[in-house]
Design an enzyme around this catalytic site. Structure first.
Site, PDB file in Angstrom:
ATOM      1  N   HIS A 168      -3.200 -10.044  11.820  1.00 53.01           N
ATOM      2  CA  HIS A 168      -2.622  -8.777  11.359  1.00 53.01           C
ATOM      3  C   HIS A 168      -2.327  -7.915  12.585  1.00 53.01           C
ATOM      4  O   HIS A 168      -3.186  -7.744  13.460  1.00 53.01           O
ATOM      5  CB  HIS A 168      -3.606  -8.049  10.426  1.00 53.01           C
ATOM      6  CG  HIS A 168      -3.185  -6.645  10.151  1.00 53.01           C
ATOM      7  ND1 HIS A 168      -1.969  -6.354   9.587  1.00 53.01           N
ATOM      8  CD2 HIS A 168      -3.768  -5.446  10.419  1.00 53.01           C
ATOM      9  CE1 HIS A 168      -1.836  -5.032   9.497  1.00 53.01           C
ATOM     10  NE2 HIS A 168      -2.916  -4.465   9.992  1.00 53.01           N
TER      11      HIS A 168
ATOM     12  N   GLU B 192       0.849  -1.192   0.000  1.00 49.32           N
ATOM     13  CA  GLU B 192       0.000   0.000   0.000  1.00 49.32           C
ATOM     14  C   GLU B 192       0.882   1.239   0.000  1.00 49.32           C
ATOM     15  O   GLU B 192       0.468   2.317   0.363  1.00 49.32           O
ATOM     16  CB  GLU B 192      -1.021  -0.011   1.143  1.00 49.32           C
ATOM     17  CG  GLU B 192      -0.512  -0.378   2.490  1.00 49.32           C
ATOM     18  CD  GLU B 192      -1.643  -0.558   3.492  1.00 49.32           C
ATOM     19  OE1 GLU B 192      -2.356   0.418   3.742  1.00 49.32           O
ATOM     20  OE2 GLU B 192      -1.781  -1.667   4.034  1.00 49.32           O
TER      21      GLU B 192
ATOM     22  N   CYS C  50      -3.841  -3.819   4.114  1.00 43.39           N
ATOM     23  CA  CYS C  50      -2.925  -4.829   4.667  1.00 43.39           C
ATOM     24  C   CYS C  50      -3.324  -6.261   4.337  1.00 43.39           C
ATOM     25  O   CYS C  50      -2.520  -7.179   4.504  1.00 43.39           O
ATOM     26  CB  CYS C  50      -2.826  -4.672   6.178  1.00 43.39           C
ATOM     27  SG  CYS C  50      -2.456  -3.004   6.691  1.00 43.39           S
TER      28      CYS C  50
HETATM   29  N1  CAA Z   1       0.404   3.332  30.284  1.00 40.10           N
HETATM   30  C1  CAA Z   1      -0.211   2.225  29.806  1.00 40.10           C
HETATM   31  N2  CAA Z   1      -1.121   2.272  28.778  1.00 40.10           N
HETATM   32  C2  CAA Z   1      -1.393   3.469  28.230  1.00 40.10           C
HETATM   33  C3  CAA Z   1      -0.799   4.665  28.697  1.00 40.10           C
HETATM   34  C4  CAA Z   1       0.141   4.559  29.774  1.00 40.10           C
HETATM   35  N3  CAA Z   1       0.766   5.627  30.260  1.00 40.10           N
HETATM   36  N4  CAA Z   1      -1.283   5.691  27.962  1.00 40.10           N
HETATM   37  C5  CAA Z   1      -2.160   5.160  27.071  1.00 40.10           C
HETATM   38  N5  CAA Z   1      -2.220   3.826  27.246  1.00 40.10           N
HETATM   39  C6  CAA Z   1      -3.023   2.871  26.472  1.00 40.10           C
HETATM   40  C7  CAA Z   1      -4.438   3.329  26.227  1.00 40.10           C
HETATM   41  O1  CAA Z   1      -5.291   3.009  27.294  1.00 40.10           O
HETATM   42  C8  CAA Z   1      -4.757   2.557  24.966  1.00 40.10           C
HETATM   43  O2  CAA Z   1      -5.044   1.205  25.263  1.00 40.10           O
HETATM   44  P1  CAA Z   1      -6.551   0.655  25.182  1.00 40.10           P
HETATM   45  O3  CAA Z   1      -7.030   0.942  23.794  1.00 40.10           O
HETATM   46  O4  CAA Z   1      -6.418  -0.801  25.449  1.00 40.10           O
HETATM   47  O5  CAA Z   1      -7.324   1.417  26.207  1.00 40.10           O
HETATM   48  C9  CAA Z   1      -3.431   2.536  24.197  1.00 40.10           C
HETATM   49  O6  CAA Z   1      -2.431   2.794  25.171  1.00 40.10           O
HETATM   50  C10 CAA Z   1      -3.323   3.595  23.105  1.00 40.10           C
HETATM   51  O7  CAA Z   1      -3.613   4.833  23.683  1.00 40.10           O
HETATM   52  P2  CAA Z   1      -4.575   5.853  22.938  1.00 40.10           P
HETATM   53  O8  CAA Z   1      -5.800   5.141  22.446  1.00 40.10           O
HETATM   54  O9  CAA Z   1      -4.739   7.054  23.789  1.00 40.10           O
HETATM   55  O10 CAA Z   1      -3.613   6.189  21.703  1.00 40.10           O
HETATM   56  P3  CAA Z   1      -3.848   7.172  20.520  1.00 40.10           P
HETATM   57  O11 CAA Z   1      -5.226   7.695  20.493  1.00 40.10           O
HETATM   58  O12 CAA Z   1      -2.732   8.136  20.516  1.00 40.10           O
HETATM   59  O13 CAA Z   1      -3.638   6.204  19.258  1.00 40.10           O
HETATM   60  C11 CAA Z   1      -4.487   4.654  17.698  1.00 40.10           C
HETATM   61  C12 CAA Z   1      -4.105   4.889  19.130  1.00 40.10           C
HETATM   62  C13 CAA Z   1      -5.774   5.430  17.388  1.00 40.10           C
HETATM   63  C14 CAA Z   1      -4.718   3.177  17.453  1.00 40.10           C
HETATM   64  C15 CAA Z   1      -3.360   5.195  16.768  1.00 40.10           C
HETATM   65  O14 CAA Z   1      -2.149   4.546  17.043  1.00 40.10           O
HETATM   66  C16 CAA Z   1      -3.668   5.068  15.308  1.00 40.10           C
HETATM   67  O15 CAA Z   1      -4.396   5.850  14.715  1.00 40.10           O
HETATM   68  N6  CAA Z   1      -3.044   4.067  14.622  1.00 40.10           N
HETATM   69  C17 CAA Z   1      -3.210   3.852  13.209  1.00 40.10           C
HETATM   70  C18 CAA Z   1      -4.466   3.106  12.884  1.00 40.10           C
HETATM   71  C19 CAA Z   1      -4.390   1.675  13.337  1.00 40.10           C
HETATM   72  O16 CAA Z   1      -3.332   1.084  13.464  1.00 40.10           O
HETATM   73  N7  CAA Z   1      -5.558   1.059  13.531  1.00 40.10           N
HETATM   74  C20 CAA Z   1      -5.640  -0.337  13.875  1.00 40.10           C
HETATM   75  C21 CAA Z   1      -6.782  -1.028  13.173  1.00 40.10           C
HETATM   76  S1  CAA Z   1      -6.714  -0.675  11.436  1.00 40.10           S
HETATM   77  C22 CAA Z   1      -5.559  -1.759  10.821  1.00 40.10           C
HETATM   78  O17 CAA Z   1      -5.225  -2.719  11.451  1.00 40.10           O
HETATM   79  C23 CAA Z   1      -4.967  -1.481   9.477  1.00 40.10           C
HETATM   80  C24 CAA Z   1      -3.603  -0.928   9.625  1.00 40.10           C
HETATM   81  O18 CAA Z   1      -2.634  -1.650   9.620  1.00 40.10           O
HETATM   82  C25 CAA Z   1      -3.443   0.519   9.737  1.00 40.10           C
END
Ligand code: CAA
Length: 448
Positions: A244, A83, A120
């Site tokens: 994945h 991709e 993916c």
């Molecule tokens: N100690 C321990 N854990 C902590 C923490 C700390 N100090 N601070 C945060 N966390 C945890 C949160 O609780 C959360 O876990 P849970 O979901 O289990 O509650 C985790 O860490 C992530 O924290 P946030 O949700 O606050 O993180 P974020 O909002 O900054 O980003 C995300 C998370 C939205 C997934 C981001 O990384 C993102 O957009 N990623 C790209 C999209 C993605 O990968 N999506 C996955 C499904 S799509 C897919 O699989 C296709 C692909 O390859 C892209």
């Protein structure tokens, strides 16, 4: 029926490493544990300035061909899943074939080449294409080279930035395979979704939180569809479940849902009920959908702590995440890295012939969105093939980026920027990117 499946695997990581808790987190003003515990990531791989999806794919393919003693004429198709393509017409497989033809006497003139796109999940779809081509008897005794290669970059500042990564997985799909046989049975969960997309842009538009929900929903549908053809999956049937892995925390969520699903109505559900004091909620026991969903959330919270679940997770899921944890998301290659990680773990545990015939349940996912589930049966050459991987040496010799260097490297790989940055590692016995040709094609050469 002759077995068809994966005969050889090679993995190529980008040569640079970004330490997430120690280098990235302080600059972002975040707690390092958000990365290590929350997302489950220690580091990401990045390509050096002379690396890209073509060099990583070609370098993985060359090692595979050399190790297996394969000549270009032995390969009947080259399918690249990516991709991160930089060309809307000429497929990346032609660039990779061109690289390989620089170093082998023969050529891939009579091989069918293509490029697969569905985020993916495309790597798994390319394996499907190879499988179907062999099963249809069109391969003339030749094998298929499937290469999943990506530079998974996000816009600077996007929440996805923490989950970046870069690398390639090359796989040889063949009859009578050494590593795993693929099941004919498959399940799909597929819907038109806008969770993650790149409409004529290099970096994705992402609805991160929604993408997590879409991943879980499509994966559940794929599992149900798989069970509809293959029969129910039980805890004992599966040695490892490579999914994945956009980041390990995603698979932690998926693993919990999968476990709830496969233990429902089984003796394991009763055992867990004895430990946590409740069985899984059934929708008809509740007055409203909201009440049912609330009961599920409570049940899942307790399930997380149940000894049976923790043991299953530690044995079946955790080992699939070992590589991903230190390289980040490789998009199309990610689930194939998870499989390799599981097999590597089995070899490290000392398993050998007793592992032959055991099952992997493989869950692929592509945004946009589609999940696919199939099973794989371990074959008797698995251990030798897995021990031939040099991924540990590659990981060990990655160059550790300072944050400012990371910023420059991100710019180098940004198609909209033109920056001159010195390479951080020295290329040796590999394909490298050398610039652009007269028609704006990217050019490559092999350096000794
Ligand atoms: N100690 C321990 N854990 C902590 C923490 C700390 N100090 N601070 C945060 N966390 C945890 C949160 O609780 C959360 O876990 P849970 O979901 O289990 O509650 C985790 O860490 C992530 O924290 P946030 O949700 O606050 O993180 P974020 O909002 O900054 O980003 C995300 C998370 C939205 C997934 C981001 O990384 C993102 O957009 N990623 C790209 C999209 C993605 O990968 N999506 C996955 C499904 S799509 C897919 O699989 C296709 C692909 O390859 C892209």
């Amino acid at each position: 029926m002759t077995a068809v499946g994966i005969d050889a695997i090679e993995i190529r990581t980008g040569k640079l490493r970004l330490d997430l808790p120690n280098t990235f987190a302080p600059k972002k003003g975040e707690d390092p544990e958000k990365y290590t515990k929350g997302l489950g990531l220690e580091a990401s791989s990045f390509p050096d300035v002379y690396e890209d999806i073509v060099t990583m794919g070609a370098n993985a393919a060359k090692r595979l061909m050399d190790r297996k003693g394969i000549a270009p004429e032995d390969v009947g198709r080259i399918d690249v899943a990516t991709e991160s393509a930089f060309d809307h017409a000429k497929p990346v497989s032609t660039y990779i074939a061109g690289c390989l033809e620089q170093v082998y006497d023969g050529d891939f003139r009579h091989a069918n080449k293509g490029e697969r796109k569905f985020a993916c999940v495309a790597g798994t779809q390319a394996i499907d294409d190879a499988y179907n081509w062999i099963r249809a008897g069109r391969n003339r005794g030749r094998s298929a080279l499937v290469i999943a290669t990506d530079t998974a970059l996000y816009e600077r500042g996007d929440p996805g930035e923490a989950t970046q990564g870069a690398g390639a997985v090359a796989m040889l799909v063949d009859e009578d395979p050494s590593i795993v046989e693929l099941s004919t049975d498959q399940g799909y969960g597929s819907m038109d979704e806008t969770d993650f997309l790149k409409p004529n842009q290099q970096f994705p538009s992402v609805d991160g939180k929604r993408s997590v929900q879409v991943y879980l929903s499509r994966m559940r549908e794929a599992l149900e569809d798989y069970e509809a053809v293959a029969g129910p999956v039980g805890v004992e049937d599966v040695s490892y479940a490579p999914f994945h892995t956009p980041f390990p925390g995603m698979v932690r969520k998926a693993g919990l849902f999968a476990y709830r699903h496969i233990t429902r109505d089984s003796p394991v559900e009763d055992e867990i009920a004895a430990a946590i004091g409740r069985r899984q909620p059934r929708e008809d026991e509740y007055d409203s959908r909201e009440a049912y969903e609330e009961a599920i959330r409570e049940y899942m919270d307790e399930l997380k702590g149940a000894e049976q679940y923790r043991e299953w997770y530690a044995e079946t899921i955790e080992p699939t995440l070992e590589l991903s944890r230190v390289v980040g998301n490789w998009y199309t290659g990610s689930v194939h890295l998870a499989r390799a990680s599981a097999l590597r773990h089995a070899a490290a545990r000392g398993l050998d012939s007793e592992f032959v015939g055991r099952r992997l349940l493989v869950g692929s996912y592509g945004s946009g969105a589609q999940a696919e589930i199939h099973a794989e049966t371990v074959r008797d050459g698995w251990r030798e093939e897995i021990e031939a991987l040099d991924i540990d040496d590659q990981l060990e010799s990655r160059y550790d980026l300072a944050f400012e260097e990371y910023e420059q490297v991100h710019d180098v790989h940004d198609f909209d920027k033109s920056v001159e940055v010195e390479e951080l590692t020295a290329p040796e016995a590999e394909f490298v990117f050398t610039g652009w040709g007269r028609m704006n094609e990217r050019t490559y050469e092999y350096v000794e």
